[in-house]
Design a protein around this motif. Structure first.
Motif, PDB file in Angstrom:
ATOM      1  N   THR A  77      -5.954 -23.451  24.035  1.00  0.00           N
ATOM      2  CA  THR A  77      -4.848 -23.391  25.011  1.00  0.00           C
ATOM      3  C   THR A  77      -3.798 -24.426  24.598  1.00  0.00           C
ATOM      4  N   ASP A  78      -2.601 -24.302  25.152  1.00  0.00           N
ATOM      5  CA  ASP A  78      -1.573 -25.341  24.923  1.00  0.00           C
ATOM      6  C   ASP A  78      -2.020 -26.607  25.621  1.00  0.00           C
ATOM      7  N   LYS A  90      -1.507 -29.118  28.119  1.00  0.00           N
ATOM      8  CA  LYS A  90      -0.638 -29.186  29.299  1.00  0.00           C
ATOM      9  C   LYS A  90      -0.315 -30.628  29.671  1.00  0.00           C
ATOM     10  N   ASP A 116      10.529 -26.881  39.825  1.00  0.00           N
ATOM     11  CA  ASP A 116       9.629 -27.085  38.683  1.00  0.00           C
ATOM     12  C   ASP A 116       8.868 -28.408  38.715  1.00  0.00           C
ATOM     13  N   GLU A 123       0.272 -21.753  35.725  1.00  0.00           N
ATOM     14  CA  GLU A 123      -0.162 -22.143  34.366  1.00  0.00           C
ATOM     15  C   GLU A 123       0.464 -23.491  34.013  1.00  0.00           C
ATOM     16  N   ALA A 124       0.508 -24.378  34.990  1.00  0.00           N
ATOM     17  CA  ALA A 124       1.198 -25.662  34.822  1.00  0.00           C
ATOM     18  C   ALA A 124       0.211 -26.792  34.620  1.00  0.00           C
ATOM     19  N   GLY A 125       0.669 -27.850  33.987  1.00  0.00           N
ATOM     20  CA  GLY A 125      -0.116 -29.068  33.872  1.00  0.00           C
ATOM     21  C   GLY A 125      -0.103 -29.809  35.196  1.00  0.00           C
ATOM     22  N   ASN A 150       3.355 -31.485  29.916  1.00  0.00           N
ATOM     23  CA  ASN A 150       4.196 -30.812  28.925  1.00  0.00           C
ATOM     24  C   ASN A 150       4.777 -29.481  29.382  1.00  0.00           C
ATOM     25  N   SER A 151       4.119 -28.826  30.333  1.00  0.00           N
ATOM     26  CA  SER A 151       4.596 -27.508  30.743  1.00  0.00           C
ATOM     27  C   SER A 151       5.923 -27.642  31.501  1.00  0.00           C
ATOM     28  N   ASP A 152       6.668 -26.537  31.586  1.00  0.00           N
ATOM     29  CA  ASP A 152       7.953 -26.570  32.286  1.00  0.00           C
ATOM     30  C   ASP A 152       7.748 -26.941  33.748  1.00  0.00           C
ATOM     31  N   LYS A 180       5.570 -28.787  36.595  1.00  0.00           N
ATOM     32  CA  LYS A 180       4.700 -29.959  36.594  1.00  0.00           C
ATOM     33  C   LYS A 180       4.215 -30.201  38.020  1.00  0.00           C
TER      34      LYS A 180
END
Ligand code: FAD
Ligand code: FAD
Lengths: 248, 325
Positions: free
Chosen positions: A206-207, A209, B90, B112-114, B147-149, B151
């Motif tokens: 996976t990326d 995160k 975001d 699908e976010a960090g 890192n994800s758009d 957060k």
């Protein structure tokens, strides 16, 4: 019932923590690893459910080869099956949750037990994340549980009281102290566990995160003023709390 | 970064204090990043929305749906997901209380976010949010970036300060009608039991805890009277809970509750790492112990070396004199 239990390998809770040479993770030298204490409640609850309703209990962990040790402990507690999803450089929790989800989609468990938190990164996130990836309900920090008529009735602590949550099966339960008393493995079972198979699986990638930039040992400066039990000193304590700290 | 969204929880006609802390944290992030911040409340009322304004939050979205008359984490996540998308937000902030800690990772997974949980620090650095979080039971701390758009963050209660702006602002409230079906309600709260008459350690500004040094349930009235002099909640070490002297809901520590009150008073508690894990971020720590070498004295602000059976009642009396409680 098809019961899945997710377990995490963590340093023993009494371990002294030092920052490792990379400045981002802990120094692993000389550390004794154990199953995260809350995950033991998960194993126990899974075993009890099986003893009552029949079925199988599968323990799963995402980790390096070294994690086979906690799977052996789970086998010694008499889970039926142990699975290691191999991750040599362990990634963030998103990676772990995705990999647990991949496995769960294959085996379709009726219920998944997890710990309240993994006592390393202490995030309390995995149960809700995994549940969402699987489209299942979940209940976090459960200290009492009944499974009947295709649903789970779970009690959990909230601020100022408790709440009862009902969830339809299949679901995920994150286990809190009080749920049960985990059994100790018996010597013959420990011996037998040594030769039981452990299924090894390759991970999906996976990326990343979340990127850890640094780790430090917090050093909150405490005032550290030691007083005696004399009347004068206790007056002084009250004065300090009132005038210096302005708390009362 | 585009917009911050804060999940708000009402309490009577106000907001929970932890929600106000999250608004204040959002306000400083928004100012530093030059982006707007808005709130989302589910089935909120006018007074609650107005109260957000006192903390500087001018825009609140009130999502209303009858299926949320009883709380459901799965349905709440679905509502939040819809609002986040329609607002194009975001950065999502939650209070790290029982509800927030369960809901935030579910929302993060939908996006699908960090996600960074239990944050004790959030700041903007080179256009990114840098979060601080205790790990290994508070024995270490990490700084990390998402890192994800999108957060998602949850904030440890009582660490970020809730501050009113003292200015009158014009509020815009939007009612939002989410799409929900029974299928979204796979988990729901079917009953609530309040701890009548007892203050919860998770909600208290001051906590007085007893340890094995108290010697028996029958002596706990000493701890209770010191607590009442301070207007504090009563806590306990695991030794006390395991002995059956106090309920588990009062246990502070690794297998109990994590608290950071303004004042934590530890009476007859040795200061084992697992206890410290639950209270080491308290603002001021007072320890009362007869053993001058007890580890608790190494982490306290004020320590009294003495027999708790004489010190605690004396202290209670003097505090009572001051507070009038
Ligand atoms: C920001 C961040 C950065 C990280 N970086 C690293 C790193 O650099 N190196 C490293 O080794 N680890 C790292 N981890 C640890 C992470 O990869 C997991 O292995 C860790 O055990 C889970 O941490 P958590 O706090 O999210 O778990 P929680 O959400 O607190 O765990 C809850 C429950 O999920 C289950 N669970 C947790 N982890 C696993 C697992 N691995 N396998 C099966 N079930 C599990 C258990 O039932 C556990 O009780 C990081 C974690 C975070 C949050
Ligand atoms: C996995 C794990 C999780 C744990 N989780 C927790 C947790 O969540 N919370 C927790 O608290 N513990 C936890 N523990 C237990 C912890 O290790 C300690 O055993 C526990 O905190 C000790 O409680 P105590 O300080 O009350 O008792 P003790 O360590 O026995 O200390 C009693 C203290 O009282 C003092 N004392 C005695 N008489 C008097 C007197 N007359 N006047 C003044 N002082 C007096 C003594 O000097 C001593 O320092 C955990 C342990 C493990 C292994």
């Amino acid at each position: 019932m098809n019961i899945m239990v997710c377990i995490s390998r963590v340093p023993d809770t009494a371990t002294r923590i030092l920052v490792g040479p990379d400045g981002k993770t802990i120094d692993t030298q000389g550390i004794k690893y154990v199953i995260s204490p809350y995950d033991e409640y998960g194993i126990e609850e899974g075993l009890r459910l099986k003893e009552k309703n029949g079925g199988t209990v599968t323990a799963v962990t995402v980790g390096a080869e070294a994690s086979t040790d906690i799977l052996r402990t789970a086998l010694a507690m008499c889970v039926d099956k142990a699975v290691l999803i191999k991750a040599d450089i362990q990634k963030d929790s998103f990676f772990v949750a995705k990999n647990l989800a991949e496995y769960a989609k294959e085996v379709n468990p009726d219920i998944i037990f997890m710990g309240r938190q993994s006592v390393d990164y202490d995030s309390l996130q995995m149960p809700s994340m995994l549940a969402e990836f699987l489209g299942m309900p979940s209940v976090s920090v459960v200290s009492k549980l009944t499974i009947a008529d295709g649903k789970a009735t779970a009690e959990r602590d909230i601020e100022g009281g408790k709440e009862i949550v009902e969830a339809s099966l299949p679901c995920i339960i994150s286990c809190q102290k009080g749920l049960n008393e985990p059994r100790y493995p018996k010597l013959p079972d420990i011996m037998k566990a040594k030769s039981k198979p452990i299924e090894m699986r390759e991970p999906v990638q996976t990326d990343e995160k979340v990127t850890v930039l640094g780790m430090s040992i917090p050093s909150k400066q405490r005032i550290g003023r030691i007083l005696s039990d004399s009347d004068g000193d206790i007056d002084e304590l009250v004065r300090l709390l009132h005038e210096e700290s302005k708390i009362i | 970064m585009n917009k911050i969204l804060v999940f708000l929880e009402g309490q009577n006609n106000l907001l929970k204090r932890t929600s106000c802390e999250a608004i204040s944290a959002a306000r400083s992030l928004a100012t530093a990043a030059g982006i707007p911040y808005v709130g989302i409340i589910i089935n909120g009322n006018k007074e609650q929305v107005k109260y957000a304004g006192e903390y500087g939050m001018a825009n609140v979205i009130n999502a209303k749906h009858e299926l949320m008359d009883t709380y459901s984490s799965t349905a709440a996540a679905s509502i939040l997901h819809q609002v986040i998308k329609s607002e194009n937000a975001d950065v999502i902030l939650f209070a790290g209380n029982a509800k927030g800690m369960e809901l935030a990772p579910r929302v993060a997974a939908k996006l699908e976010a960090g996600y960074m949980s239990d944050c004790v620090g959030l700041e903007i650095l080179d256009g990114n949010i840098i979060a601080k979080k205790p790990v290994y039971a508070g024995k270490a701390q990490i700084t990390a970036k998402v890192n994800s758009d999108c957060k998602v963050f949850s904030l440890r209660p009582n660490v970020f300060t809730a501050t009113k702006t003292g200015e009158a602002i014009t509020m815009t409230t939007k009612d939002y009608a989410p799409n929900l079906s029974e299928d979204d309600k796979k988990a729901f709260v079917s009953a609530l039991m309040k701890n009548e008459g007892r203050m919860d350690v998770l909600e208290a500004d001051i906590i007085v805890s007893g340890g094995r040094g108290i010697k028996g349930a029958e002596n706990y009235n000493l701890i209770e009277s010191l607590a009442s002099a301070f207007g504090a909640a009563v806590g306990a070490s695991r030794a006390v809970v395991d002995a059956g002297w106090r309920p588990h809901s009062e246990q502070v520590g690794q297998t109990g509750k994590t608290v950071s009150p303004n004042l934590y008073v530890a009476c007859g508690i040795s200061g084992a790492v697992q206890h410290l894990a639950g209270m080491s971020t308290s603002k001021i720590i007072v320890a009362i112990n007869k053993d001058k070498d007890a580890p608790i004295f190494k982490v306290c602000d004020y320590g009294v070396v003495g027999d708790l059976f004489t010190v605690v009642p004396k202290l209670a009396e003097k505090v009572k004199h001051l507070t009038g409680k």
